[in-house]
Design a protein around this motif. Structure first.
Motif, short mmCIF file in Angstrom:
data_model
loop_
_atom_site.label_atom_id
_atom_site.label_comp_id
_atom_site.label_asym_id
_atom_site.label_seq_id
_atom_site.Cartn_x
_atom_site.Cartn_y
_atom_site.Cartn_z
N ALA A 401 0.83 -1.21 0.00
CA ALA A 401 0.00 0.00 0.00
C ALA A 401 0.86 1.26 0.00
N VAL A 402 1.90 1.29 0.84
CA VAL A 402 2.77 2.46 0.91
C VAL A 402 3.55 2.63 -0.40
N ALA A 403 4.03 1.54 -0.97
CA ALA A 403 4.73 1.61 -2.25
C ALA A 403 3.82 2.17 -3.33
N ASN A 404 2.56 1.75 -3.36
CA ASN A 404 1.61 2.26 -4.34
C ASN A 404 1.35 3.75 -4.16
N ALA A 405 1.32 4.22 -2.92
CA ALA A 405 1.12 5.65 -2.68
C ALA A 405 2.29 6.45 -3.25
N PHE A 406 3.50 6.01 -3.00
CA PHE A 406 4.67 6.70 -3.54
C PHE A 406 4.66 6.68 -5.07
N ILE A 407 4.33 5.54 -5.65
CA ILE A 407 4.32 5.43 -7.11
C ILE A 407 3.24 6.32 -7.72
N ASN A 408 2.08 6.41 -7.07
CA ASN A 408 1.00 7.26 -7.58
C ASN A 408 1.38 8.73 -7.55
N ILE A 409 2.02 9.17 -6.48
CA ILE A 409 2.45 10.57 -6.38
C ILE A 409 3.56 10.84 -7.40
N HIS A 410 4.46 9.88 -7.57
CA HIS A 410 5.51 9.99 -8.59
C HIS A 410 4.88 10.18 -9.96
N SER A 411 3.89 9.35 -10.29
CA SER A 411 3.22 9.43 -11.58
C SER A 411 2.49 10.76 -11.76
N ALA A 412 1.88 11.26 -10.69
CA ALA A 412 1.17 12.54 -10.77
C ALA A 412 2.13 13.68 -11.13
N ASN A 413 3.34 13.67 -10.58
CA ASN A 413 4.33 14.69 -10.93
C ASN A 413 4.69 14.61 -12.41
N LEU A 414 4.86 13.41 -12.92
CA LEU A 414 5.23 13.26 -14.33
C LEU A 414 4.10 13.71 -15.25
N MET A 415 2.86 13.32 -14.92
CA MET A 415 1.74 13.71 -15.76
C MET A 415 1.52 15.22 -15.75
N THR A 416 1.70 15.84 -14.60
CA THR A 416 1.59 17.30 -14.54
C THR A 416 2.69 17.95 -15.36
N ASN A 417 3.87 17.36 -15.33
CA ASN A 417 5.00 17.89 -16.09
C ASN A 417 4.74 17.85 -17.60
N ASN A 418 3.89 16.93 -18.05
CA ASN A 418 3.51 16.91 -19.46
C ASN A 418 2.90 18.23 -19.90
N MET A 419 2.14 18.87 -19.00
CA MET A 419 1.50 20.14 -19.32
C MET A 419 2.41 21.33 -19.06
N GLU A 420 3.38 21.16 -18.16
CA GLU A 420 4.23 22.29 -17.78
C GLU A 420 5.30 22.60 -18.81
N LEU A 421 5.87 21.58 -19.42
CA LEU A 421 6.99 21.81 -20.33
C LEU A 421 6.58 22.61 -21.56
N ALA A 422 5.44 22.27 -22.15
CA ALA A 422 4.98 22.95 -23.36
C ALA A 422 3.46 22.82 -23.45
N PRO A 423 2.71 23.71 -22.82
CA PRO A 423 1.26 23.58 -22.83
C PRO A 423 0.65 23.51 -24.22
N ASN A 424 1.25 24.20 -25.19
CA ASN A 424 0.71 24.15 -26.55
C ASN A 424 0.82 22.77 -27.18
N PHE A 425 1.72 21.94 -26.66
CA PHE A 425 1.95 20.61 -27.23
C PHE A 425 1.81 19.52 -26.16
N ALA A 426 0.88 19.74 -25.23
CA ALA A 426 0.69 18.78 -24.14
C ALA A 426 0.27 17.42 -24.67
N GLY A 427 -0.55 17.39 -25.72
CA GLY A 427 -0.97 16.12 -26.30
C GLY A 427 0.18 15.36 -26.93
N ILE A 428 1.04 16.09 -27.65
CA ILE A 428 2.19 15.44 -28.29
C ILE A 428 3.17 14.92 -27.25
#
Length: 502
Positions: A401-428
């Motif tokens: 359970a604790v490992a899954n919590a860390f992995i989920n938060i890790h994934s959330a940072n990466l997914m948010t970073n998809n929009m932060e680097l280049a919002p105009n090309f978030a889909g790409i």
């Protein structure tokens, strides 16, 4: 040093849509005003996108529930010696369904989803950024819903041949490849910058809920009613209803929405116009490919998708075969675990956005510290799960359970970073991350599992230990190469520059 980013020459909202003079009453007719809703439309879009992730996960899991019904031929002796437990599972002894699958066939069936999933991502990221993702998301959910609705019929018409299910799962993967690029290309236009992490955290947690709820409902129905088809009709029908609501009430861009108020439109325009533009965009492919922060994302997605495959598709078998816990009992514990992960992830998302909004920390620093912390935490608890918990059920549950919590938060940072680097090309960016992560991560996981796991504790431990190593490599690469700042190539005025922003 981060370059300053000037406002793009193309407006975020086209000139003909800027009808307001600062009030909620446009200068047009009263009929236009009557069509507008005081409820903020961005919240409705958030809710529908979050539900899309939940339904996508549930509809994917529906087809995987079939692996419960495989015959037990060819399974090795279990390694754990535990007291007698209720091992009664949904088997062909009281359900009219059975597949004569060995281990490799089961693994191939589960992986069929990922054979087609990356390739539809390849083009949908581009189209969603250029033309909007409203109808692409509908294709994703509708295709998965149709797959679910037709599953019982295909079984009855083709039994005992299991190859049609391979094709059905591959079709489901192709359709759901539309989902993530389209979702992020829409989300970036509707989400204020200081809410992105929270929304992504809610979405990822809902995706986990969708997986567990579909498992809970399906296994419970089959356990007590001895009937397996209803789960496919229930979630397939809910997916079709979602598509109808989405089509009527949601739009890709705020300026296309007929129900949005002038106040909300102006708020989103002022919040995001320094990053986003309207109309079709020339994609700076050369700068994208050469971007070091993007490569940090790609490498990290290998580890995250590897973990998604490991914990999402193989863990139920591990708990059943090694720890000897029935699938029914797993679902009750799984719901508790997912709820705990949900709470932890939402708290993190809200706290991160508060830090960003109050300017207590730089976005890049926040992302790097978060990735480093979650990487170390997930690696530590995965190794605890492998070498300390072993056959102890309580320790296994807690560490997992604790490992899954860390992995989920890790994934959330990466997914948010998809929009932060280049919002105009978030889909790409999302499509590239998904393609790279899925192709490398799933291929490696499949090869390793087929070659080392023979339903024994030692084989599973090797698999989980390699998972920890992959997570550590991905996290380390982001700490060195990653960034939370908008990259220069997001700005169309500077797309031909050869200078990289880090």
């Amino acid at each position: 040093m981060q370059q300053g980013i000037s406002k793009p020459s193309l407006p975020f909202v086209p000139r003909h849509s800027r009808q307001d003079d600062g009030s909620d009453s446009p200068s047009g007719s009263s009929s236009t005003q009557s069509n507008r809703c005081n409820f903020p439309q961005r919240y409705l879009v958030f809710i529908m996108l979050v539900l899309a992730l939940g339904f996508g996960s549930a509809l994917n899991n529906n087809l995987m529930i079939l692996t419960i019904f495989q015959n037990d031929t060819g399974k090795a002796t279990y390694a754990c010696t535990v007291p007698e437990r209720n091992l009664k599972n949904m088997t062909n002894s009281f359900l009219d369904i059975s597949f004569d699958w060995d281990l490799n066939t089961e693994i191939i069936y589960i992986s069929c989803f990922y054979w087609t999933f990356p390739w539809s991502n390849l083009v949908m990221g581009y189209f969603s950024d250029q033309f909007g993702g409203k109808y692409l998301i509908m294709v994703a959910i509708m295709g998965a819903s149709v797959s679910s609705l037709f599953t019982p019929l295909i079984y009855k018409k083709t039994r005992p041949n299991y190859h049609p299910f391979f094709a059905l799962r591959a079709f489901n993967g192709f359709c759901q490849g539309f989902l993530l690029p389209s979702l992020f290309s829409i989300l970036v236009y509707w989400t204020p910058k200081n809410m992105r992490t929270t929304i992504v955290c809610i979405g990822l947690s809902t995706s986990s809920f969708g997986y567990m709820i579909s498992t809970f409902v399906g296994v419970t129905l089959m356990w007590y009613s001895y009937e397996w088809t209803s789960i496919y009709y229930i979630f397939g029908s809910l997916g079709v209803i979602w598509c109808a609501v989405w089509h009527v009430f949601c739009y890709s861009r705020p300026y296309l929405h007929p129900f949005i108020t002038a106040r909300e439109k102006r708020f989103l325009t002022e919040e995001l116009e320094d990053q986003l533009v309207f109309t079709q965009k020339e994609v700076p492919w050369r700068s994208i490919i050469r971007s070091r922060p993007l490569w940090a994302l790609l490498i990290n997605h290998v580890g995250i998708i590897w973990c998604t495959y490991t914990f999402g598709t193989r863990m139920p078998d591990y708990v059943n075969e090694v720890l000897k816990v029935s699938y029914e009992l797993q679902t009750y514990w799984g719901l508790i675990m997912v709820f705990s992960v949900f709470v932890a992830t939402i708290i993190y998302g809200c706290f991160s956005d508060w830090l960003i909004a109050e300017k207590h920390i730089n976005i890049t620093v926040l992302r790097k510290y978060s990735i480093a912390f979650t990487t170390l935490g997930s690696v530590f608890f995965v190794m605890m799960f492998v070498f300390i918990a072993r056959c102890d059920r309580v320790k296994s549950d807690i560490t997992l359970a604790v490992a899954n919590a860390f992995i989920n938060i890790h994934s959330a940072n990466l997914m948010t970073n998809n929009m932060e680097l280049a919002p105009n090309f978030a889909g790409i960016i999302t499509s590239l991350s998904t393609i790279f992560g899925t192709t490398v991560g799933i291929s490696g996981a499949l090869i390793l599992q087929i070659s080392t796991v023979n339903r024994t504790l030692e084989g599973w431990n090797i698999f989980f230990a390699v998972t920890a190593v992959i997570l550590f490599i991905g996290g380390s690469s982001y700490v060195y190469l990653g960034s939370g700042q908008v990259q220069f190539w997001n700005n169309l005025q500077e797309r031909d520059s050869d200078t990289e922003s880090i």
